[in-house]
Design a protein around this motif. Structure first.
Motif, PDB file in Angstrom:
ATOM      1  N   PRO A 179     -20.859  35.389 -18.994  1.00  0.00           N
ATOM      2  CA  PRO A 179     -19.206  35.880 -17.799  1.00  0.00           C
ATOM      3  C   PRO A 179     -19.616  34.869 -17.335  1.00  0.00           C
ATOM      4  O   PRO A 179     -18.797  34.401 -16.045  1.00  0.00           O
ATOM      5  CB  PRO A 179     -18.915  37.478 -17.739  1.00  0.00           C
ATOM      6  CG  PRO A 179     -20.046  37.896 -19.170  1.00  0.00           C
ATOM      7  CD  PRO A 179     -20.870  36.891 -19.411  1.00  0.00           C
ATOM      8  N   ALA A 180     -20.794  35.555 -16.296  1.00  0.00           N
ATOM      9  CA  ALA A 180     -21.500  34.465 -14.705  1.00  0.00           C
ATOM     10  C   ALA A 180     -20.988  33.129 -15.366  1.00  0.00           C
ATOM     11  O   ALA A 180     -20.266  32.777 -13.850  1.00  0.00           O
ATOM     12  CB  ALA A 180     -22.711  35.218 -14.435  1.00  0.00           C
ATOM     13  N   TYR A 181     -21.159  33.071 -15.552  1.00  0.00           N
ATOM     14  CA  TYR A 181     -20.905  31.061 -16.147  1.00  0.00           C
ATOM     15  C   TYR A 181     -19.839  30.693 -16.216  1.00  0.00           C
ATOM     16  O   TYR A 181     -18.893  29.873 -15.181  1.00  0.00           O
ATOM     17  CB  TYR A 181     -21.925  30.229 -17.693  1.00  0.00           C
ATOM     18  CG  TYR A 181     -21.681  29.057 -17.692  1.00  0.00           C
ATOM     19  CD1 TYR A 181     -22.049  27.279 -16.620  1.00  0.00           C
ATOM     20  CD2 TYR A 181     -20.704  28.105 -18.673  1.00  0.00           C
ATOM     21  CE1 TYR A 181     -22.275  26.315 -17.042  1.00  0.00           C
ATOM     22  CE2 TYR A 181     -19.773  27.487 -18.093  1.00  0.00           C
ATOM     23  CZ  TYR A 181     -20.384  26.437 -17.450  1.00  0.00           C
ATOM     24  OH  TYR A 181     -20.410  24.838 -17.823  1.00  0.00           O
ATOM     25  N   LEU A 182     -19.077  31.090 -15.998  1.00  0.00           N
ATOM     26  CA  LEU A 182     -17.632  31.268 -16.181  1.00  0.00           C
ATOM     27  C   LEU A 182     -16.651  31.403 -15.391  1.00  0.00           C
ATOM     28  O   LEU A 182     -15.829  30.812 -15.056  1.00  0.00           O
ATOM     29  CB  LEU A 182     -16.820  31.611 -18.052  1.00  0.00           C
ATOM     30  CG  LEU A 182     -17.219  31.516 -19.105  1.00  0.00           C
ATOM     31  CD1 LEU A 182     -16.832  32.468 -20.404  1.00  0.00           C
ATOM     32  CD2 LEU A 182     -17.624  29.852 -19.023  1.00  0.00           C
ATOM     33  N   GLU A 183     -16.987  32.076 -14.610  1.00  0.00           N
ATOM     34  CA  GLU A 183     -16.527  32.912 -13.343  1.00  0.00           C
ATOM     35  C   GLU A 183     -16.826  31.844 -12.291  1.00  0.00           C
ATOM     36  O   GLU A 183     -15.672  30.844 -11.541  1.00  0.00           O
ATOM     37  CB  GLU A 183     -17.535  34.190 -12.487  1.00  0.00           C
ATOM     38  CG  GLU A 183     -17.229  35.266 -13.274  1.00  0.00           C
ATOM     39  CD  GLU A 183     -17.808  36.301 -12.966  1.00  0.00           C
ATOM     40  OE1 GLU A 183     -18.109  36.146 -12.154  1.00  0.00           O
ATOM     41  OE2 GLU A 183     -17.294  37.005 -13.638  1.00  0.00           O
ATOM     42  N   GLN A 184     -18.291  31.086 -11.967  1.00  0.00           N
ATOM     43  CA  GLN A 184     -18.562  29.697 -11.655  1.00  0.00           C
ATOM     44  C   GLN A 184     -18.024  28.388 -12.227  1.00  0.00           C
ATOM     45  O   GLN A 184     -17.775  27.483 -11.204  1.00  0.00           O
ATOM     46  CB  GLN A 184     -20.044  29.519 -11.446  1.00  0.00           C
ATOM     47  CG  GLN A 184     -20.665  30.573 -10.788  1.00  0.00           C
ATOM     48  CD  GLN A 184     -22.020  30.584 -10.914  1.00  0.00           C
ATOM     49  OE1 GLN A 184     -22.836  29.504 -11.288  1.00  0.00           O
ATOM     50  NE2 GLN A 184     -23.277  32.351 -10.350  1.00  0.00           N
ATOM     51  N   HIS A 185     -17.300  28.339 -12.881  1.00  0.00           N
ATOM     52  CA  HIS A 185     -16.477  27.293 -13.986  1.00  0.00           C
ATOM     53  C   HIS A 185     -15.395  27.651 -14.304  1.00  0.00           C
ATOM     54  O   HIS A 185     -14.963  29.157 -15.226  1.00  0.00           O
ATOM     55  CB  HIS A 185     -17.501  26.341 -14.903  1.00  0.00           C
ATOM     56  CG  HIS A 185     -19.074  26.525 -14.284  1.00  0.00           C
ATOM     57  ND1 HIS A 185     -20.206  27.275 -14.126  1.00  0.00           N
ATOM     58  CD2 HIS A 185     -19.888  25.097 -13.842  1.00  0.00           C
ATOM     59  CE1 HIS A 185     -21.183  26.761 -13.852  1.00  0.00           C
ATOM     60  NE2 HIS A 185     -21.299  25.356 -13.630  1.00  0.00           N
ATOM     61  N   ASP A 186     -14.204  26.288 -14.547  1.00  0.00           N
ATOM     62  CA  ASP A 186     -13.224  26.720 -15.308  1.00  0.00           C
ATOM     63  C   ASP A 186     -13.535  27.076 -16.507  1.00  0.00           C
ATOM     64  O   ASP A 186     -13.845  25.863 -17.312  1.00  0.00           O
ATOM     65  CB  ASP A 186     -12.192  25.597 -14.202  1.00  0.00           C
ATOM     66  CG  ASP A 186     -11.714  25.607 -12.630  1.00  0.00           C
ATOM     67  OD1 ASP A 186     -12.101  27.128 -12.786  1.00  0.00           O
ATOM     68  OD2 ASP A 186     -11.221  24.978 -12.817  1.00  0.00           O
ATOM     69  N   ALA A 187     -12.724  27.828 -17.618  1.00  0.00           N
ATOM     70  CA  ALA A 187     -13.625  28.379 -18.430  1.00  0.00           C
ATOM     71  C   ALA A 187     -12.240  27.106 -19.110  1.00  0.00           C
ATOM     72  O   ALA A 187     -10.831  26.676 -19.081  1.00  0.00           O
ATOM     73  CB  ALA A 187     -12.397  29.491 -18.644  1.00  0.00           C
ATOM     74  N   PRO A 188     -13.202  26.253 -20.041  1.00  0.00           N
ATOM     75  CA  PRO A 188     -12.481  25.538 -20.931  1.00  0.00           C
ATOM     76  C   PRO A 188     -11.381  25.675 -21.793  1.00  0.00           C
ATOM     77  O   PRO A 188     -11.569  26.984 -21.951  1.00  0.00           O
ATOM     78  CB  PRO A 188     -13.305  25.103 -21.932  1.00  0.00           C
ATOM     79  CG  PRO A 188     -14.063  25.858 -22.059  1.00  0.00           C
ATOM     80  CD  PRO A 188     -14.242  26.944 -21.032  1.00  0.00           C
ATOM     81  N   LEU A 189     -10.308  25.220 -21.461  1.00  0.00           N
ATOM     82  CA  LEU A 189      -8.835  25.123 -21.813  1.00  0.00           C
ATOM     83  C   LEU A 189      -8.982  24.651 -24.007  1.00  0.00           C
ATOM     84  O   LEU A 189      -7.744  24.549 -24.275  1.00  0.00           O
ATOM     85  CB  LEU A 189      -7.520  25.725 -21.901  1.00  0.00           C
ATOM     86  CG  LEU A 189      -7.351  26.170 -20.323  1.00  0.00           C
ATOM     87  CD1 LEU A 189      -6.680  25.983 -19.104  1.00  0.00           C
ATOM     88  CD2 LEU A 189      -7.774  27.690 -20.467  1.00  0.00           C
ATOM     89  N   SER A 190     -10.103  23.662 -23.800  1.00  0.00           N
ATOM     90  CA  SER A 190      -9.422  22.731 -24.602  1.00  0.00           C
ATOM     91  C   SER A 190     -10.949  22.027 -24.968  1.00  0.00           C
ATOM     92  O   SER A 190     -11.451  21.865 -24.070  1.00  0.00           O
ATOM     93  CB  SER A 190      -8.079  21.727 -25.044  1.00  0.00           C
ATOM     94  OG  SER A 190      -9.260  20.687 -23.962  1.00  0.00           O
ATOM     95  N   PRO A 191     -11.269  22.129 -26.474  1.00  0.00           N
ATOM     96  CA  PRO A 191     -12.227  20.986 -26.841  1.00  0.00           C
ATOM     97  C   PRO A 191     -12.490  19.413 -25.591  1.00  0.00           C
ATOM     98  O   PRO A 191     -13.291  19.396 -25.703  1.00  0.00           O
ATOM     99  CB  PRO A 191     -12.097  20.779 -28.248  1.00  0.00           C
ATOM    100  CG  PRO A 191     -11.142  21.637 -29.193  1.00  0.00           C
ATOM    101  CD  PRO A 191     -10.379  22.184 -27.707  1.00  0.00           C
ATOM    102  N   ALA A 192     -11.167  18.744 -24.886  1.00  0.00           N
ATOM    103  CA  ALA A 192     -12.274  17.980 -24.389  1.00  0.00           C
ATOM    104  C   ALA A 192     -12.361  18.336 -23.037  1.00  0.00           C
ATOM    105  O   ALA A 192     -12.834  17.383 -22.004  1.00  0.00           O
ATOM    106  CB  ALA A 192     -10.617  17.181 -23.819  1.00  0.00           C
ATOM    107  N   ASP A 193     -12.006  19.646 -22.435  1.00  0.00           N
ATOM    108  CA  ASP A 193     -12.552  20.100 -21.229  1.00  0.00           C
ATOM    109  C   ASP A 193     -13.618  20.369 -21.462  1.00  0.00           C
ATOM    110  O   ASP A 193     -14.490  20.372 -20.176  1.00  0.00           O
ATOM    111  CB  ASP A 193     -12.014  21.426 -21.114  1.00  0.00           C
ATOM    112  CG  ASP A 193     -10.546  21.649 -20.918  1.00  0.00           C
ATOM    113  OD1 ASP A 193      -9.642  20.379 -21.104  1.00  0.00           O
ATOM    114  OD2 ASP A 193      -9.332  22.061 -21.253  1.00  0.00           O
ATOM    115  N   LEU A 194     -14.708  20.134 -22.582  1.00  0.00           N
ATOM    116  CA  LEU A 194     -15.874  20.985 -22.466  1.00  0.00           C
ATOM    117  C   LEU A 194     -17.067  19.713 -22.124  1.00  0.00           C
ATOM    118  O   LEU A 194     -18.548  19.161 -21.675  1.00  0.00           O
ATOM    119  CB  LEU A 194     -16.433  21.263 -23.589  1.00  0.00           C
ATOM    120  CG  LEU A 194     -16.076  21.980 -24.946  1.00  0.00           C
ATOM    121  CD1 LEU A 194     -16.072  22.622 -25.867  1.00  0.00           C
ATOM    122  CD2 LEU A 194     -17.127  23.338 -23.521  1.00  0.00           C
TER     123      LEU A 194
END
Length: 308
Positions: A172-187
């Motif tokens: 959760p800490a990582y995803l709070e600091q980064h926009d959670a990916p919404l699609s594989p391309a976002d990775l």
């Protein structure tokens, strides 16, 4: 000419242990006794089975062929006795298992004590290694590995224990600091924790059958899943792990799923064994227990599989 079955025991033990000294320790007999009986066996057959010097112990070509049949004969003898005793006694004897490190940690560490309590006369020997294992040559009754590709045909009995998805996770800490990916391309904009330098691209699968390639930024490479799990929990990035390995962390919210509609393929856990070993009550009871543990009572068998 009738061979002494005990001489076959001494010969097979010497071959499997790589010498008379090691066979002596395994059988609890003097080295000289084993060496003498093997020499008598060679005299009886009028052939040389072993080339031995003070520094080496190797089988002759005929010795290799003789070993295969002698080893099979001992298994048959053991199975013949077991058939008589099958309905008279509970499972007993030594069961030798080899398993990969992840399998041992995730499944067997908890399961084997329960197996030992259920069958107190069964003596379990577990060898944990990720190296290639020649099940028959090394004298194992059961081998268990997790693998991504189907096992090639080897004539061994193969039982599929479990197929589980490989999921994407992060803290959760990582995803709070980064926009959670919404699609594989976002990775491509995220930090990736990889299993190897050659595994920089993830192939992601959707239940609809859609496939996408994703290439995160590689910030850490480790070929051991527990290391990657701890790195993900520490907030270093996103990684792909077998679902079972993540269950506790997901339950405690130390990790959360990323792109939950996608997975990075599946991992299969398979048990293999030589045909004859499955006839022994202790081995058979162990196999059925493990099938029950892994698959909730679902059973099935097929012939196939080489093992590493």
């Amino acid at each position: 000419m009738a061979l002494n079955l005990n001489d076959l025991v001494f010969f097979v033990a010497a071959v499997e242990q790589g010498g008379f000294a090691a066979a002596s320790r395994r059988l609890g007999l003097p080295k000289s006794t084993i060496s003498k009986r093997v020499a008598m066996l060679e005299d009886e057959l009028a052939v040389r089975l072993i080339h031995r010097t003070s520094r080496s112990f190797t089988l002759t070509e005929l010795g290799r062929d003789f070993y295969e049949h002698a080893h099979a004969a001992l298994i048959e003898a053991e199975a013949a006795e077991a058939i008589v005793r099958r309905h008279q006694a509970e499972p007993s004897g030594t069961v030798r298992i080899t398993a990969s490190i992840p399998v041992a940690q995730l499944y067997l560490a908890e399961a084997l004590p329960q197996l030992a309590r259920r069958y107190p006369k069964v003596r379990l020997q577990l060898d944990v290694t990720d190296r290639f294992v020649d099940v028959q040559q090394e004298g194992f009754d059961i081998a268990i590995r997790s693998h991504f590709a189907p096992l090639p045909d080897s004539g061994l009995v193969q039982r599929q224990l479990l197929v589980e998805p490989i999921i994407l996770v992060a803290s959760p800490a990582y995803l709070e600091q980064h926009d959670a990916p919404l699609s594989p391309a976002d990775l491509q904009h995220h930090d990736g924790l990889l299993t190897g330098a050659s595994a920089a691209t993830w192939t992601l699968l959707h239940p609809s059958g859609e496939r996408e390639q994703a290439k995160p930024r590689p910030i850490m490479v480790a070929n051991e899943s527990t290391v990657l799990a701890h790195a993900a929990i520490a907030g270093l990035g996103i990684t792909c792990l077998p679902e079972r390995m993540c269950l506790e962390a997901l339950s405690s919210a130390s990790l959360v799923r990323v792109l939950p509609q996608w997975n990075a393929g599946t991992v299969t856990t398979t048990l293999v064994m030589p045909h004859r070993r499955g006839q022994l009550p202790g081995v058979r009871a162990t196999v059925e227990f493990l099938v029950e543990r892994f698959r909730g009572g679902e059973t099935g068998a097929q012939v196939s599989g080489s093992f590493s």
